[in-house]
Design a protein around this motif. Structure first.
Motif, PDB file in Angstrom:
ATOM      1  N   ASN A  78     -27.526 -23.416 -64.037  1.00 28.01           N
ATOM      2  CA  ASN A  78     -26.761 -22.519 -64.910  1.00 28.01           C
ATOM      3  C   ASN A  78     -25.472 -23.208 -65.323  1.00 28.01           C
ATOM      4  O   ASN A  78     -24.874 -23.941 -64.539  1.00 28.01           O
ATOM      5  N   ARG A  84     -21.666 -16.041 -72.663  1.00 26.61           N
ATOM      6  CA  ARG A  84     -22.608 -15.722 -71.587  1.00 26.61           C
ATOM      7  C   ARG A  84     -23.023 -17.001 -70.878  1.00 26.61           C
ATOM      8  O   ARG A  84     -22.852 -18.094 -71.402  1.00 26.61           O
ATOM      9  N   ASP A  85     -23.563 -16.840 -69.683  1.00 28.19           N
ATOM     10  CA  ASP A  85     -24.073 -17.985 -68.941  1.00 28.19           C
ATOM     11  C   ASP A  85     -25.390 -18.435 -69.548  1.00 28.19           C
ATOM     12  O   ASP A  85     -26.143 -17.637 -70.111  1.00 28.19           O
ATOM     13  N   ARG A  86     -25.667 -19.720 -69.422  1.00 23.11           N
ATOM     14  CA  ARG A  86     -26.900 -20.275 -69.973  1.00 23.11           C
ATOM     15  C   ARG A  86     -27.703 -20.930 -68.853  1.00 23.11           C
ATOM     16  O   ARG A  86     -27.149 -21.511 -67.928  1.00 23.11           O
ATOM     17  N   LEU A  87     -29.010 -20.844 -68.974  1.00 28.32           N
ATOM     18  CA  LEU A  87     -29.921 -21.517 -68.058  1.00 28.32           C
ATOM     19  C   LEU A  87     -30.404 -22.785 -68.760  1.00 28.32           C
ATOM     20  O   LEU A  87     -30.827 -22.737 -69.925  1.00 28.32           O
ATOM     21  N   SER A 121     -24.153 -30.516 -63.666  1.00 32.62           N
ATOM     22  CA  SER A 121     -23.410 -29.287 -63.378  1.00 32.62           C
ATOM     23  C   SER A 121     -21.993 -29.334 -63.935  1.00 32.62           C
ATOM     24  O   SER A 121     -21.350 -28.295 -64.076  1.00 32.62           O
TER      25      SER A 121
END
Length: 169
Positions: A78, A84-87, A121
């Protein structure tokens, strides 16, 4: 008799046309054979060393066969975005030269995975949304992987990192 000489001239023209067609066909076959042979032998342009590779390794690595080591599983993580968070899922393969480097890369897959995951990351949504950002992440991945493996093996093992699959949702 005049008719015979005219017939001879016509026969000579027809014969020279046939010879010309045969010569053209032979040249075409030779050119096509040369191109096929060149392609089968490899042009060598695909085997140029990566820009991030140190100069001392560049000359010796070209003599070995390019081999690809696939990471056993894709990297899934993530990243935090503004809205918004993204995968993200990235499939990676390593370009190495020679069987010795292939075996070293396979032996140190956990180290490579850890190094790549730490680089991935640190990426942002903006980094992974553009081609330039993806190229920068790939370059950082290569530099960090080479550094980590050089500490263990004493040499550059991985020449290039390839993203063979990339999904961001």
């Amino acid at each position: 008799m005049a008719e015979e000489s005219e017939l001879k001239v016509e026969d000579d023209e027809g014969g020279s046309k046939k010879k010309l067609i045969i010569i053209i066909a032979i040249v075409a076959v030779l050119v096509i054979g040369g191109v096929v042979g060149f392609l089968l032998m490899g042009s060598g342009s695909d085997e140029a060393p990566a820009a991030a590779e140190p100069a001392e390794e560049a000359t010796s690595s070209v003599t070995h066969t390019a081999l690809y080591v696939g990471m056993p599983r894709p990297f899934v993580f993530n990243i935090v975005g503004d809205h918004r968070d993204r995968l993200v899922q990235i499939k990676v393969q390593l370009l190495v030269r020679g069987t010795v480097n292939e075996e070293a890369a396979k032996l140190h897959i956990p180290l490579i995975e850890g190094t790549l995951l730490s680089v991935f990351s640190s990426a942002t949504v903006e980094d992974l949304s553009t081609q330039e950002g993806k190229d920068k992440i790939r370059e950082n991945s290569l530099i960090e992987t080479q550094k980590a493996l050089k500490e263990i093996t004493g040499k550059v093992v991985v020449e290039k990192i390839l993203f063979t699959g990339f999904v961001m949702q």
